[in-house]
Structure formats: structure tokens, C-alpha cells
Design a protein around this motif. Structure first.
Motif, PDB file in Angstrom:
ATOM      1  N   ILE A 195       0.928  -1.182  -0.309  1.00 46.18           N
ATOM      2  CA  ILE A 195       0.351  -0.087   0.386  1.00 46.18           C
ATOM      3  C   ILE A 195       0.684   1.279  -0.174  1.00 46.18           C
ATOM      4  CG2 ILE A 195      -1.605   1.505   1.274  1.00 46.18           C
ATOM      5  CD1 ILE A 195      -2.743  -1.828   2.219  1.00 46.18           C
ATOM      6  N   GLY A 196       0.296   2.177  -0.793  1.00 48.56           N
ATOM      7  CA  GLY A 196       1.600   3.610  -1.013  1.00 48.56           C
ATOM      8  C   GLY A 196       1.446   4.556  -1.654  1.00 48.56           C
ATOM      9  N   LYS A 197       1.145   5.758  -0.930  1.00 46.92           N
ATOM     10  CA  LYS A 197       0.297   6.950  -1.231  1.00 46.92           C
ATOM     11  C   LYS A 197       0.213   7.162  -2.733  1.00 46.92           C
ATOM     12  CE  LYS A 197       2.383  10.663  -0.977  1.00 46.92           C
ATOM     13  NZ  LYS A 197       3.362  11.813  -0.675  1.00 46.92           N
ATOM     14  N   TYR A 198       1.227   7.065  -4.073  1.00 48.35           N
ATOM     15  CA  TYR A 198       1.002   6.943  -5.097  1.00 48.35           C
ATOM     16  C   TYR A 198       2.037   5.346  -5.561  1.00 48.35           C
ATOM     17  CZ  TYR A 198      -1.217  11.035  -5.091  1.00 48.35           C
ATOM     18  OH  TYR A 198      -2.699  12.318  -4.739  1.00 48.35           O
ATOM     19  N   TYR A 199       1.905   5.297  -6.946  1.00 49.75           N
ATOM     20  CA  TYR A 199       2.904   4.101  -7.532  1.00 49.75           C
ATOM     21  C   TYR A 199       3.077   4.702  -8.970  1.00 49.75           C
ATOM     22  CZ  TYR A 199       5.272  -0.533  -8.290  1.00 49.75           C
ATOM     23  OH  TYR A 199       6.269  -1.241  -9.180  1.00 49.75           O
ATOM     24  N   TYR A 200       4.310   4.455  -9.394  1.00 49.21           N
ATOM     25  CA  TYR A 200       4.574   4.401 -10.408  1.00 49.21           C
ATOM     26  C   TYR A 200       4.267   4.873 -11.918  1.00 49.21           C
ATOM     27  CZ  TYR A 200       7.504   3.583 -15.089  1.00 49.21           C
ATOM     28  OH  TYR A 200       8.018   3.499 -16.317  1.00 49.21           O
ATOM     29  N   PRO A 201       3.556   5.701 -12.900  1.00 46.17           N
ATOM     30  CA  PRO A 201       5.479   6.587 -13.360  1.00 46.17           C
ATOM     31  C   PRO A 201       4.966   7.807 -12.357  1.00 46.17           C
ATOM     32  CG  PRO A 201       3.124   6.913 -13.943  1.00 46.17           C
ATOM     33  CD  PRO A 201       2.836   6.169 -13.835  1.00 46.17           C
ATOM     34  N   TYR A 202       4.506   7.675 -10.605  1.00 46.69           N
ATOM     35  CA  TYR A 202       4.645   9.390  -9.997  1.00 46.69           C
ATOM     36  C   TYR A 202       5.723   9.366  -9.614  1.00 46.69           C
ATOM     37  CZ  TYR A 202      -0.377   9.774 -10.750  1.00 46.69           C
ATOM     38  OH  TYR A 202      -1.314   9.267 -10.881  1.00 46.69           O
ATOM     39  N   ARG A 203       6.808  10.484  -9.535  1.00 51.42           N
ATOM     40  CA  ARG A 203       7.802  10.341  -8.642  1.00 51.42           C
ATOM     41  C   ARG A 203       8.009  10.877  -7.069  1.00 51.42           C
ATOM     42  NH1 ARG A 203      12.108  11.201 -13.664  1.00 51.42           N
ATOM     43  NH2 ARG A 203      13.212  10.668 -11.438  1.00 51.42           N
ATOM     44  N   GLY A 204       8.381  10.060  -6.082  1.00 52.17           N
ATOM     45  CA  GLY A 204       8.937  10.711  -5.600  1.00 52.17           C
ATOM     46  C   GLY A 204       9.778   9.597  -4.332  1.00 52.17           C
ATOM     47  N   GLY A 205      10.014   9.730  -2.935  1.00 55.37           N
ATOM     48  CA  GLY A 205      10.826   9.421  -2.454  1.00 55.37           C
ATOM     49  C   GLY A 205       9.956   7.780  -1.799  1.00 55.37           C
ATOM     50  N   LEU A 260      -0.996  -1.531  -4.241  1.00 61.96           N
ATOM     51  CA  LEU A 260      -2.677  -0.182  -3.840  1.00 61.96           C
ATOM     52  C   LEU A 260      -2.331   0.925  -3.792  1.00 61.96           C
ATOM     53  CD1 LEU A 260      -6.268  -0.219  -3.485  1.00 61.96           C
ATOM     54  CD2 LEU A 260      -5.267  -0.783  -1.478  1.00 61.96           C
ATOM     55  N   ALA A 261      -2.794   2.017  -4.448  1.00 60.43           N
ATOM     56  CA  ALA A 261      -2.154   3.288  -4.319  1.00 60.43           C
ATOM     57  C   ALA A 261      -3.550   4.273  -4.102  1.00 60.43           C
ATOM     58  CB  ALA A 261      -0.787   3.457  -5.432  1.00 60.43           C
ATOM     59  N   SER A 262      -3.374   5.689  -4.316  1.00 55.53           N
ATOM     60  CA  SER A 262      -4.516   6.579  -4.865  1.00 55.53           C
ATOM     61  C   SER A 262      -3.270   6.786  -5.863  1.00 55.53           C
ATOM     62  CB  SER A 262      -3.771   7.559  -3.722  1.00 55.53           C
ATOM     63  OG  SER A 262      -3.939   7.561  -2.930  1.00 55.53           O
ATOM     64  N   ASN A 263      -5.247   7.264  -6.722  1.00 57.61           N
ATOM     65  CA  ASN A 263      -4.980   8.047  -8.130  1.00 57.61           C
ATOM     66  C   ASN A 263      -5.524   8.955  -7.949  1.00 57.61           C
ATOM     67  OD1 ASN A 263      -4.882   7.712 -10.651  1.00 57.61           O
ATOM     68  ND2 ASN A 263      -7.320   6.390 -11.095  1.00 57.61           N
ATOM     69  N   THR A 297     -11.296   4.753  -9.962  1.00 57.07           N
ATOM     70  CA  THR A 297     -10.567   3.806  -9.159  1.00 57.07           C
ATOM     71  C   THR A 297     -10.273   2.687 -10.566  1.00 57.07           C
ATOM     72  OG1 THR A 297     -11.588   3.091  -7.686  1.00 57.07           O
ATOM     73  CG2 THR A 297     -10.640   1.360  -8.338  1.00 57.07           C
ATOM     74  N   VAL A 298      -9.066   2.260 -10.785  1.00 52.24           N
ATOM     75  CA  VAL A 298      -8.494   1.587 -12.222  1.00 52.24           C
ATOM     76  C   VAL A 298      -7.820   0.360 -11.715  1.00 52.24           C
ATOM     77  CG1 VAL A 298      -6.616   1.645 -13.830  1.00 52.24           C
ATOM     78  CG2 VAL A 298      -8.052   3.921 -13.325  1.00 52.24           C
ATOM     79  N   ILE A 299      -8.045  -0.196 -12.368  1.00 54.83           N
ATOM     80  CA  ILE A 299      -6.857  -1.743 -11.960  1.00 54.83           C
ATOM     81  C   ILE A 299      -5.987  -1.684 -13.798  1.00 54.83           C
ATOM     82  CG2 ILE A 299      -7.014  -3.909 -11.812  1.00 54.83           C
ATOM     83  CD1 ILE A 299      -9.350  -3.717 -10.203  1.00 54.83           C
ATOM     84  N   GLU A 300      -4.852  -1.653 -13.356  1.00 53.93           N
ATOM     85  CA  GLU A 300      -4.358  -1.643 -14.531  1.00 53.93           C
ATOM     86  C   GLU A 300      -2.854  -3.316 -14.618  1.00 53.93           C
ATOM     87  OE1 GLU A 300      -3.227   2.190 -15.133  1.00 53.93           O
ATOM     88  OE2 GLU A 300      -1.499   2.248 -13.659  1.00 53.93           O
ATOM     89  N   LYS A 301      -2.493  -3.086 -15.251  1.00 54.99           N
ATOM     90  CA  LYS A 301      -0.983  -4.368 -14.518  1.00 54.99           C
ATOM     91  C   LYS A 301       0.564  -2.979 -15.530  1.00 54.99           C
ATOM     92  CE  LYS A 301      -2.195  -8.958 -14.908  1.00 54.99           C
ATOM     93  NZ  LYS A 301      -2.037  -8.904 -13.472  1.00 54.99           N
ATOM     94  N   ILE A 302       1.355  -3.264 -14.391  1.00 57.37           N
ATOM     95  CA  ILE A 302       2.665  -2.885 -14.894  1.00 57.37           C
ATOM     96  C   ILE A 302       3.894  -3.876 -14.850  1.00 57.37           C
ATOM     97  CG2 ILE A 302       4.352  -0.497 -14.749  1.00 57.37           C
ATOM     98  CD1 ILE A 302       1.794   1.180 -13.179  1.00 57.37           C
ATOM     99  N   LYS A 303       4.075  -3.551 -16.089  1.00 59.69           N
ATOM    100  CA  LYS A 303       5.726  -4.720 -15.804  1.00 59.69           C
ATOM    101  C   LYS A 303       4.926  -6.114 -15.324  1.00 59.69           C
ATOM    102  CE  LYS A 303       8.817  -1.462 -16.305  1.00 59.69           C
ATOM    103  NZ  LYS A 303       9.772  -0.863 -15.365  1.00 59.69           N
ATOM    104  N   ASN A 304       4.182  -6.299 -15.669  1.00 61.18           N
ATOM    105  CA  ASN A 304       3.477  -7.916 -15.292  1.00 61.18           C
ATOM    106  C   ASN A 304       3.367  -7.911 -13.705  1.00 61.18           C
ATOM    107  OD1 ASN A 304       2.203 -10.348 -16.190  1.00 61.18           O
ATOM    108  ND2 ASN A 304       4.409 -11.640 -15.317  1.00 61.18           N
ATOM    109  N   LEU A 305       2.249  -6.502 -13.058  1.00 58.51           N
ATOM    110  CA  LEU A 305       2.257  -6.409 -11.731  1.00 58.51           C
ATOM    111  C   LEU A 305       0.812  -5.392 -11.711  1.00 58.51           C
ATOM    112  CD1 LEU A 305       3.022  -6.260  -8.686  1.00 58.51           C
ATOM    113  CD2 LEU A 305       3.809  -3.982  -9.208  1.00 58.51           C
ATOM    114  N   THR A 306      -0.263  -6.035 -11.530  1.00 57.96           N
ATOM    115  CA  THR A 306      -1.966  -5.606 -10.625  1.00 57.96           C
ATOM    116  C   THR A 306      -1.333  -4.250  -9.737  1.00 57.96           C
ATOM    117  OG1 THR A 306      -2.424  -7.727 -10.641  1.00 57.96           O
ATOM    118  CG2 THR A 306      -3.816  -6.000  -9.967  1.00 57.96           C
TER     119      THR A 306
END
Length: 64
Positions: free
Chosen positions: A9-19, A40-43, A48-57
């Protein structure tokens, strides 16, 4: 790969940038061969969007 599924669980996930986003991206990429992972991250939209990024849900939850 074993039958264990890990939800990160994260605030945002790739391609968003941050520490935290960069750390989560690195962690997931290192573990994805060993475990079944989901993120699981914020949009940044109201959908709500479910996507695959590099074979990851990646589940991006709607925000207002």
C-alpha cells in the motif's frame, strides 16, 4: 513463485515520482520473481483503475 500474495500500500505508485514511490517501485521489482504482488495506491482522478505494469497488478483508488 509460491502461493503467497503480498499487498503493498502506497500513496502513489510508478510513474509518479517521490521518495516513497521510488522505494516501493524498487522493492516490488526486487520481489516480483519470488512472490505474487499487488500494489494499492491513490489515483489522481475520481475513478478507480486496475492496471498491469510490468506484469504487476496495480489498483489505483479513486480520490476526490
Amino acid at each position: 513463485m509460491n502461493g503467497l500474495t503480498v499487498l503493498h500500500i502506497g500513496k502513489y505508485y510508478y510513474p509518479y515520482r517521490g521518495g516513497f514511490e521510488s522505494s516501493l517501485y524498487t522493492l516490488v521489482n526486487e520481489l516480483k520473481e519470488e512472490l505474487q504482488l499487488k500494489v494499492l495506491a491513490s489515483n489522481d482522478s475520481c475513478k478507480t483503475v486496475i492496471e498491469k505494469i510490468k506484469n504487476l497488478t496495480v489498483i489505483r483508488l479513486a480520490s476526490f
